[in-house]
Design a protein around this motif. Structure first.
Motif, PDB file in Angstrom:
ATOM      1  N   ALA A  94      -5.835   4.099  -6.243  1.00  0.00           N
ATOM      2  CA  ALA A  94      -7.113   4.559  -5.681  1.00  0.00           C
ATOM      3  C   ALA A  94      -7.073   6.066  -5.495  1.00  0.00           C
ATOM      4  O   ALA A  94      -5.995   6.670  -5.320  1.00  0.00           O
ATOM      5  N   LYS A  95      -8.232   6.646  -5.541  1.00  0.00           N
ATOM      6  CA  LYS A  95      -8.328   8.077  -5.259  1.00  0.00           C
ATOM      7  C   LYS A  95      -8.188   8.300  -3.761  1.00  0.00           C
ATOM      8  O   LYS A  95      -8.632   7.474  -2.961  1.00  0.00           O
ATOM      9  N   LYS A  96      -7.551   9.385  -3.374  1.00  0.00           N
ATOM     10  CA  LYS A  96      -7.328   9.643  -1.954  1.00  0.00           C
ATOM     11  C   LYS A  96      -8.628   9.869  -1.192  1.00  0.00           C
ATOM     12  O   LYS A  96      -8.667   9.771   0.033  1.00  0.00           O
ATOM     13  N   THR A  97      -9.701  10.146  -1.928  1.00  0.00           N
ATOM     14  CA  THR A  97     -10.998  10.348  -1.273  1.00  0.00           C
ATOM     15  C   THR A  97     -11.731   9.032  -1.043  1.00  0.00           C
ATOM     16  O   THR A  97     -12.723   8.987  -0.327  1.00  0.00           O
ATOM     17  N   GLU A  98     -11.251   7.944  -1.668  1.00  0.00           N
ATOM     18  CA  GLU A  98     -11.928   6.667  -1.540  1.00  0.00           C
ATOM     19  C   GLU A  98     -11.595   5.995  -0.209  1.00  0.00           C
ATOM     20  O   GLU A  98     -10.547   6.240   0.393  1.00  0.00           O
ATOM     21  N   ASN A  99     -12.510   5.105   0.207  1.00  0.00           N
ATOM     22  CA  ASN A  99     -12.271   4.284   1.395  1.00  0.00           C
ATOM     23  C   ASN A  99     -11.317   3.156   1.005  1.00  0.00           C
ATOM     24  O   ASN A  99     -11.668   2.277   0.225  1.00  0.00           O
ATOM     25  N   ILE A 100     -10.089   3.184   1.565  1.00  0.00           N
ATOM     26  CA  ILE A 100      -9.055   2.224   1.162  1.00  0.00           C
ATOM     27  C   ILE A 100      -9.480   0.781   1.449  1.00  0.00           C
ATOM     28  O   ILE A 100      -9.235  -0.126   0.651  1.00  0.00           O
ATOM     29  N   LEU A 101     -10.126   0.566   2.583  1.00  0.00           N
ATOM     30  CA  LEU A 101     -10.552  -0.800   2.927  1.00  0.00           C
ATOM     31  C   LEU A 101     -11.548  -1.341   1.906  1.00  0.00           C
ATOM     32  O   LEU A 101     -11.482  -2.510   1.517  1.00  0.00           O
ATOM     33  N   ASP A 102     -12.481  -0.495   1.480  1.00  0.00           N
ATOM     34  CA  ASP A 102     -13.457  -0.931   0.476  1.00  0.00           C
ATOM     35  C   ASP A 102     -12.771  -1.267  -0.841  1.00  0.00           C
ATOM     36  O   ASP A 102     -13.129  -2.237  -1.514  1.00  0.00           O
ATOM     37  N   VAL A 103     -11.769  -0.473  -1.190  1.00  0.00           N
ATOM     38  CA  VAL A 103     -11.029  -0.722  -2.434  1.00  0.00           C
ATOM     39  C   VAL A 103     -10.292  -2.053  -2.353  1.00  0.00           C
ATOM     40  O   VAL A 103     -10.311  -2.860  -3.288  1.00  0.00           O
ATOM     41  N   VAL A 104      -9.646  -2.301  -1.212  1.00  0.00           N
ATOM     42  CA  VAL A 104      -8.896  -3.546  -1.028  1.00  0.00           C
ATOM     43  C   VAL A 104      -9.827  -4.750  -1.097  1.00  0.00           C
ATOM     44  O   VAL A 104      -9.528  -5.762  -1.743  1.00  0.00           O
ATOM     45  N   LYS A 105     -10.966  -4.663  -0.430  1.00  0.00           N
ATOM     46  CA  LYS A 105     -11.932  -5.774  -0.454  1.00  0.00           C
ATOM     47  C   LYS A 105     -12.403  -6.064  -1.880  1.00  0.00           C
ATOM     48  O   LYS A 105     -12.534  -7.210  -2.291  1.00  0.00           O
ATOM     49  N   LYS A 106     -12.626  -5.007  -2.632  1.00  0.00           N
ATOM     50  CA  LYS A 106     -13.101  -5.175  -4.005  1.00  0.00           C
ATOM     51  C   LYS A 106     -12.037  -5.813  -4.883  1.00  0.00           C
ATOM     52  O   LYS A 106     -12.319  -6.722  -5.672  1.00  0.00           O
ATOM     53  N   VAL A 107     -10.798  -5.363  -4.735  1.00  0.00           N
ATOM     54  CA  VAL A 107      -9.708  -5.886  -5.563  1.00  0.00           C
ATOM     55  C   VAL A 107      -9.485  -7.370  -5.309  1.00  0.00           C
ATOM     56  O   VAL A 107      -9.285  -8.162  -6.222  1.00  0.00           O
ATOM     57  N   PHE A 108      -9.521  -7.784  -4.030  1.00  0.00           N
ATOM     58  CA  PHE A 108      -9.243  -9.177  -3.684  1.00  0.00           C
ATOM     59  C   PHE A 108     -10.525 -10.005  -3.532  1.00  0.00           C
ATOM     60  O   PHE A 108     -10.491 -11.131  -3.032  1.00  0.00           O
ATOM     61  N   SER A 109     -11.649  -9.429  -3.930  1.00  0.00           N
ATOM     62  CA  SER A 109     -12.942 -10.138  -3.911  1.00  0.00           C
ATOM     63  C   SER A 109     -13.271 -10.664  -2.519  1.00  0.00           C
ATOM     64  O   SER A 109     -13.702 -11.813  -2.338  1.00  0.00           O
TER      65      SER A 109
END
Length: 555
Positions: free
Chosen positions: A19-34
């Motif tokens: 993930a990019k350091k500017t991205e919201n990590i929680l949003d990325v995690v939710k997206k990856v694990f659906s």
């Protein structure tokens, strides 16, 4: 800008996320694990200093972190049943799925009466859903809405809170094919209250005819007596699932003091409250057979043997328990007296486990000293007449090198050595080799003879999953370097040790002490441990055990 890479684990999935350091990590995690957007997600990383998983601010996640993802779904709004007399289709569907082949018998006419009943079942004054077990039990037993309201009031008025699952629709609250038959099933999901200093008889729960009869000083008829025992049972079950003799006495005495007409004074040798004490005890014994699915799995794996004879009376048992509970909190314990009292209370403790099916938690509350390694092994010896040590250590030492050689020689098993990270056994100095061989042998045997993990890495434990069958959890960089082993059984942790052989002894002792059946997936391993390591039985070994013993003889 440099990307952030970390390993995220959620349930059974392990995914490397970039993930990019500017991205919201929680949003990325939710997206990856659906995961749904309304999920409450928190991240944990393993702290090497505390050797525990700790919460971590998503902004503090660094490159190459190993992250555990924990999510909690937000409660969905409660479905409101219209007052027009129309029963929503999802209710009819769920009852049909629970009822099985005869679900048609539960189909309700679309009348105002049934709509009111459903409204009573599912909508509480504060808008909170009630567990659907109450409604289904009422439909199954034919109770009217008044008695159902009483049952609801009893649970709502309780200071204990209902579990969060009761906020979901009925289809998510009860597993299919499970239709509870008694308050005991519901109480299994509700936190218990502390036992009161003085037991209050629940007058408001009594039917009008029963209350009038008692207040007029008239001895109730058989139907009323059954109802009275049920009321006492329901109230007592709010405090305890396995009442002691003194608690039965508290309830029965309070009842007779409240209504003297219920006292039995005709027999000089029998106390006035004894009849009601016996009736309540019988009621708990009968209800206990149905209240917990897990207890049904606890069929004794050995032939029933004669239980030890009680040598202590009720009062002395309570005094012993009180002393041990206070002593266990002290930094310096009187171990000699503790061992003596554990021996004196053994018959009572054994009977409560074998006859009443007492849970691990219940036994721990009454006998906390039992969960120390020393007392676990002593209790095992009281039951079997066999010392755990040095038998198990000597037996394992005699075969450990053969087990390791077998695993090393067989090509498919080399992968096993690599997966367990046991290769260092071939590089250590001779003085430490035997100890390391013993450790490796335990891990190898567990993999060879069990399809279910018996020794699990603490880091891989799912904190949201219940651990019912006794299991060893280890902590450390690799199995060979593990520095701590703990037994988990029925969500209780105990038997902390730094030695895998002691941990194995604690594991075997736990199954014997709590009279539990071995899991079918691990039966070969435990039969091997019983017959080869503990030399406990002369019974017939399984085919897998026979084959392994035959192979090891060749090394």
């Amino acid at each position: 800008m440099e990307n952030l890479r970390f390993l995220a684990s959620y349930k059974d999935d392990n995914i490397v996320i970039t993930a990019k350091k500017t991205e919201n990590i929680l949003d990325v995690v939710k997206k990856v694990f659906s995961l749904p957007g309304n999920c409450d997600v928190k991240l944990q990383v393993f702290d090497t200093e505390w050797k525990e998983w700790v919460n971590k601010d998503p902004k503090e996640i660094i490159n190459r972190d190993k992250v555990k993802v924990i999510s909690k779904k937000q409660p969905e709004p409660s479905p409101v049943v219209p007052k027009t007399g129309i029963v929503p289709s999802w209710i009819d569907d769920d009852i049909g799925s629970l009822a099985g082949p005869s679900s048609s018998s539960l189909h309700l006419p679309q009348t105002h009466t049934n709509a009111s009943l459903y409204e009573t079942c599912f909508i509480l004054p504060d808008g909170e859903d009630l567990s659907s077990e109450v409604c289904l039990e009422s439909l199954e037993s034919g109770e009217d809405s008044t008695s159902l309201s009483d049952a609801i009031a009893d649970m709502v008025d309780s200071s204990s809170s209902l579990p969060s699952s009761t906020n979901y629709p009925v289809s998510q609250q009860i597993p299919k094919q499970v239709v509870p038959n008694s308050l005991y099933n519901r109480m299994d999901k509700v936190s218990l209250k502390p036992w009161p200093a003085k037991f209050d008889i629940p007058l408001n729960s009594m039917p009008v005819d029963l209350r009038n009869t008692l207040e007029e000083g008239i001895y109730p008829n058989e139907r009323q007596r059954r109802k009275l025992v049920q009321i006492l049972f329901d109230k007592t079950a709010e405090y305890v699932r396995y009442p002691t003799k003194s608690q039965y006495t508290d309830v029965a005495t309070a009842l007779v003091e409240k209504f003297p007409c219920l006292a039995f004074n005709d027999i000089p040798s029998v106390k006035p409250h004894e009849y009601w004490k016996t009736k309540l005890s019988d009621k708990f014994r009968n209800e206990r057979k149905h209240f917990n699915d897990e207890l049904k799995k606890r069929q004794p794996k050995r032939k029933r043997v004669e239980l030890p004879v009680d040598t202590e009376d009720e009062r002395s048992i309570e005094m012993h328990q009180r002393w041990m509970k206070e002593e266990i909190r002290k930094k310096t314990k009187n171990k000699k007296k503790m061992a003596e009292l554990m021996k004196l209370t053994f018959p009572t403790r054994r009977r409560s486990i074998v006859e009443d099916g007492a849970l691990v938690k219940t036994i721990r509350e009454n006998y906390p000293a039992l969960f120390e390694t020393e007392e676990l092994l002593q209790e095992f010896q009281r039951i079997t007449g066999k010392e755990m040590f040095p038998t198990i250590r000597d037996s394992l030492t005699g075969i450990s090198s053969k087990v390791v050689k077998f695993a090393e020689k067989q090509e498919p098993k080399k992968k096993l050595l690599r997966s367990l990270e046991l290769q260092q056994i071939f590089t250590v100095e001779q003085t430490k080799k035997k100890e390391l061989e013993n450790t490796c042998a335990v891990f190898i045997l567990s993999k060879l003879l069990s399809s279910k993990d018996i020794l699990c890495n603490e880091e891989d434990r799912d904190m949201n999953t219940d651990i019912t069958s006794p299991t060893i959890f280890w902590r450390g960089q690799t199995p060979c370097n593990a520095d701590r082993f703990i037994i988990h059984a029925e969500n209780e942790a105990f038997g902390d040790t730094t030695d895998v052989i002691t941990a194995l002894g604690n594991l075997m002792a736990t199954y014997w002490i709590f009279n539990m059946s071995y899991p079918q997936e691990s039966k070969d391993f435990f039969i091997f441990a019983e017959m080869i390591l503990l030399k406990l039985t002369n019974g017939k070994p399984t085919r897998a055990v026979n084959n392994l013993v035959s192979i090891l003889k060749g090394f």
